[in-house]
Write a protein that holds these residues in place. Sequence first.
Motif, PDB file in Angstrom:
ATOM      1  N   LYS A 197       1.065  -1.381   0.564  1.00 29.31           N
ATOM      2  CA  LYS A 197       0.069  -0.324  -0.536  1.00 29.31           C
ATOM      3  C   LYS A 197       0.727   1.798   0.414  1.00 29.31           C
ATOM      4  CE  LYS A 197      -3.939  -2.147  -0.006  1.00 29.31           C
ATOM      5  NZ  LYS A 197      -5.105  -2.094   1.104  1.00 29.31           N
ATOM      6  N   GLN A 198       2.162   0.987   0.420  1.00 30.54           N
ATOM      7  CA  GLN A 198       2.474   2.533   0.619  1.00 30.54           C
ATOM      8  C   GLN A 198       3.557   2.979  -0.638  1.00 30.54           C
ATOM      9  OE1 GLN A 198       2.215   4.802   3.292  1.00 30.54           O
ATOM     10  NE2 GLN A 198       1.284   2.306   3.936  1.00 30.54           N
ATOM     11  N   VAL A 199       3.821   1.385  -1.396  1.00 32.57           N
ATOM     12  CA  VAL A 199       3.616   1.631  -3.033  1.00 32.57           C
ATOM     13  C   VAL A 199       3.240   2.588  -4.415  1.00 32.57           C
ATOM     14  CG1 VAL A 199       5.223   0.090  -4.892  1.00 32.57           C
ATOM     15  CG2 VAL A 199       6.294   0.036  -2.520  1.00 32.57           C
ATOM     16  N   GLU A 200       3.649   3.549  -4.676  1.00 29.21           N
ATOM     17  CA  GLU A 200       3.124   4.247  -5.239  1.00 29.21           C
ATOM     18  C   GLU A 200       3.714   5.744  -6.317  1.00 29.21           C
ATOM     19  OE1 GLU A 200       0.957   8.222  -2.617  1.00 29.21           O
ATOM     20  OE2 GLU A 200       0.501   5.672  -2.593  1.00 29.21           O
ATOM     21  N   PHE A 201       3.270   5.279  -7.885  1.00 29.57           N
ATOM     22  CA  PHE A 201       4.639   6.147  -8.544  1.00 29.57           C
ATOM     23  C   PHE A 201       3.402   6.913  -9.119  1.00 29.57           C
ATOM     24  CE2 PHE A 201       5.211   2.024  -8.959  1.00 29.57           C
ATOM     25  CZ  PHE A 201       7.160   1.945  -7.941  1.00 29.57           C
ATOM     26  N   GLN A 202       3.797   8.110  -9.041  1.00 28.99           N
ATOM     27  CA  GLN A 202       2.719   9.601  -9.216  1.00 28.99           C
ATOM     28  C   GLN A 202       3.194  10.046 -11.211  1.00 28.99           C
ATOM     29  OE1 GLN A 202       0.465  11.944  -9.971  1.00 28.99           O
ATOM     30  NE2 GLN A 202       0.938  11.975  -8.382  1.00 28.99           N
ATOM     31  N   LEU A 203       2.059   9.302 -12.050  1.00 29.27           N
ATOM     32  CA  LEU A 203       2.059   9.223 -13.665  1.00 29.27           C
ATOM     33  C   LEU A 203       2.369  10.620 -14.245  1.00 29.27           C
ATOM     34  CD1 LEU A 203      -0.617   6.254 -13.694  1.00 29.27           C
ATOM     35  CD2 LEU A 203       2.188   6.118 -13.579  1.00 29.27           C
ATOM     36  N   LEU A 224      -6.718   2.094   3.272  1.00 22.76           N
ATOM     37  CA  LEU A 224      -5.253   2.325   2.343  1.00 22.76           C
ATOM     38  C   LEU A 224      -5.961   2.318   1.022  1.00 22.76           C
ATOM     39  CD1 LEU A 224      -2.636   1.278   4.614  1.00 22.76           C
ATOM     40  CD2 LEU A 224      -3.758   3.248   4.738  1.00 22.76           C
ATOM     41  N   ILE A 225      -6.561   2.729   0.600  1.00 25.12           N
ATOM     42  CA  ILE A 225      -6.740   2.992  -0.940  1.00 25.12           C
ATOM     43  C   ILE A 225      -6.797   3.970  -1.606  1.00 25.12           C
ATOM     44  CG2 ILE A 225      -7.381   0.649  -1.109  1.00 25.12           C
ATOM     45  CD1 ILE A 225     -10.435   1.447  -0.983  1.00 25.12           C
ATOM     46  N   PRO A 226      -7.162   4.853  -2.581  1.00 26.55           N
ATOM     47  CA  PRO A 226      -7.349   5.910  -2.945  1.00 26.55           C
ATOM     48  C   PRO A 226      -8.513   6.398  -2.627  1.00 26.55           C
ATOM     49  CG  PRO A 226      -5.800   4.979  -4.655  1.00 26.55           C
ATOM     50  CD  PRO A 226      -6.406   3.801  -4.033  1.00 26.55           C
ATOM     51  N   TYR A 227      -8.606   8.248  -2.259  1.00 32.28           N
ATOM     52  CA  TYR A 227     -10.283   8.141  -2.098  1.00 32.28           C
ATOM     53  C   TYR A 227     -10.167   8.902  -3.456  1.00 32.28           C
ATOM     54  CZ  TYR A 227     -14.221  11.735  -0.454  1.00 32.28           C
ATOM     55  OH  TYR A 227     -14.891  11.676  -0.691  1.00 32.28           O
ATOM     56  N   VAL A 228     -11.367   8.680  -4.083  1.00 32.45           N
ATOM     57  CA  VAL A 228     -11.612   9.175  -5.060  1.00 32.45           C
ATOM     58  C   VAL A 228     -13.366  10.170  -5.082  1.00 32.45           C
ATOM     59  CG1 VAL A 228     -12.005   9.031  -7.678  1.00 32.45           C
ATOM     60  CG2 VAL A 228     -10.521   7.559  -6.681  1.00 32.45           C
ATOM     61  N   PRO A 229     -13.356  11.582  -4.906  1.00 36.41           N
ATOM     62  CA  PRO A 229     -14.633  11.519  -4.891  1.00 36.41           C
ATOM     63  C   PRO A 229     -15.437  11.104  -5.668  1.00 36.41           C
ATOM     64  CG  PRO A 229     -13.178  13.274  -3.842  1.00 36.41           C
ATOM     65  CD  PRO A 229     -12.424  11.753  -4.803  1.00 36.41           C
ATOM     66  N   GLY A 230     -16.920  10.918  -5.490  1.00 32.88           N
ATOM     67  CA  GLY A 230     -17.554  10.928  -6.276  1.00 32.88           C
ATOM     68  C   GLY A 230     -17.831   9.139  -7.040  1.00 32.88           C
TER      69      GLY A 230
END
Length: 360
Positions: A166-172, A229-235
């Motif tokens: 969950k802590q591994v992420e890449f800003q694209l 610990l997942i992305p919060y995407v409003p809507g």
Amino acid sequence: MLLLLAEYLQQFYSGFSVFQYLTLRGILGVLTALALALCLGPWMIRTLSFRQIGQSVRNDGPQSHLSKAGTPTMGGALILVAIGISTLLWADLSNLYVWVVLGVTLSFGAIGWVDDYRKVVEKSSRGLPSRWKYFWQSIFGMVAAIVLYMHAQTPVETTLIVPFFKQVEFQLGAFFVVLTYFVIVGSSNAVNLTDGLDGLAIMPTVMVGGALGIFSYLSGNAKFAEYLLIPYVPGAGELIIFCGALLGAGLGFLWFNTYPAQVFMGDVGALALGAALGVIAVIVRQEIVLFIMGGIFVVETLSVIVQVASFKLTGRRVFRMAPIHHHFELKGWPEPRVIVRFWIITVVLVLIGLATLKLR
């Protein structure tokens, strides 16, 4: 549409506020799409049969398929009608994600419609030429990718999330557009390649779509997203209505598509449903999880790539026939055995995908 009516009627009776709950509208979306598919299915099958819109079968494939010649195809239109009506009835039509997913689904369905129409009505063996099919897929996929990129309000909406870590992420950044394009177009073609046996493509699509509905609901809820610990995407939660409609329409179609099939999905359904899965996975930031849950689609696609590459490079075939479900048929497996075993594998893969919600 009915949500707006319920909001208006709340001033007269507070009980109509129950329609604000996503879970209820998701369930109603399933039931509405299922009812529409079951009611419209017999009429559509009769209409397609009357107009002689039947499937053509290759002579070099499994001999058991020759009996399928003439079975009505383009039945995917039934799925799209049920999904479209159900989503428009129960979803919040002010939500951009709903319109993006609907737009992608219907536009890819239109590509498949033209391809099927040219094959079965105009009797053109090539259908829509591959370069034109890929061109229009690219146009619609790129438009969707750009819209989602321009609409992104937080950095997490353009970040690649790695499941189990969950802590591994890449800003694209702008590369998000490229990734989204490949996910939408790739998943669309992968489902289309899988659609070769009765019920083989629709049931995995229903299972993966249902799982993505769960991801949508959780990603659209700030508390659940923070806890898991997942992305919060409003809507994004509003997409549970579309996923519910996909589930209901898919099950309704399976009623007529189960072995021996009364109707086939055709490209109009396969291309549209694959693209829908891809764009939903992108919105909820679960592209890698889609790759896991849709493992059957991935294997079917890889089998075609390996077969073509091997034959061009060495002149030899790796499989008896590609996609791989035909390989097992030619090995002597009865068609129902191939279908059910692929379904079982999909159940396992979907459970693994859902496990990524808790495994850190």
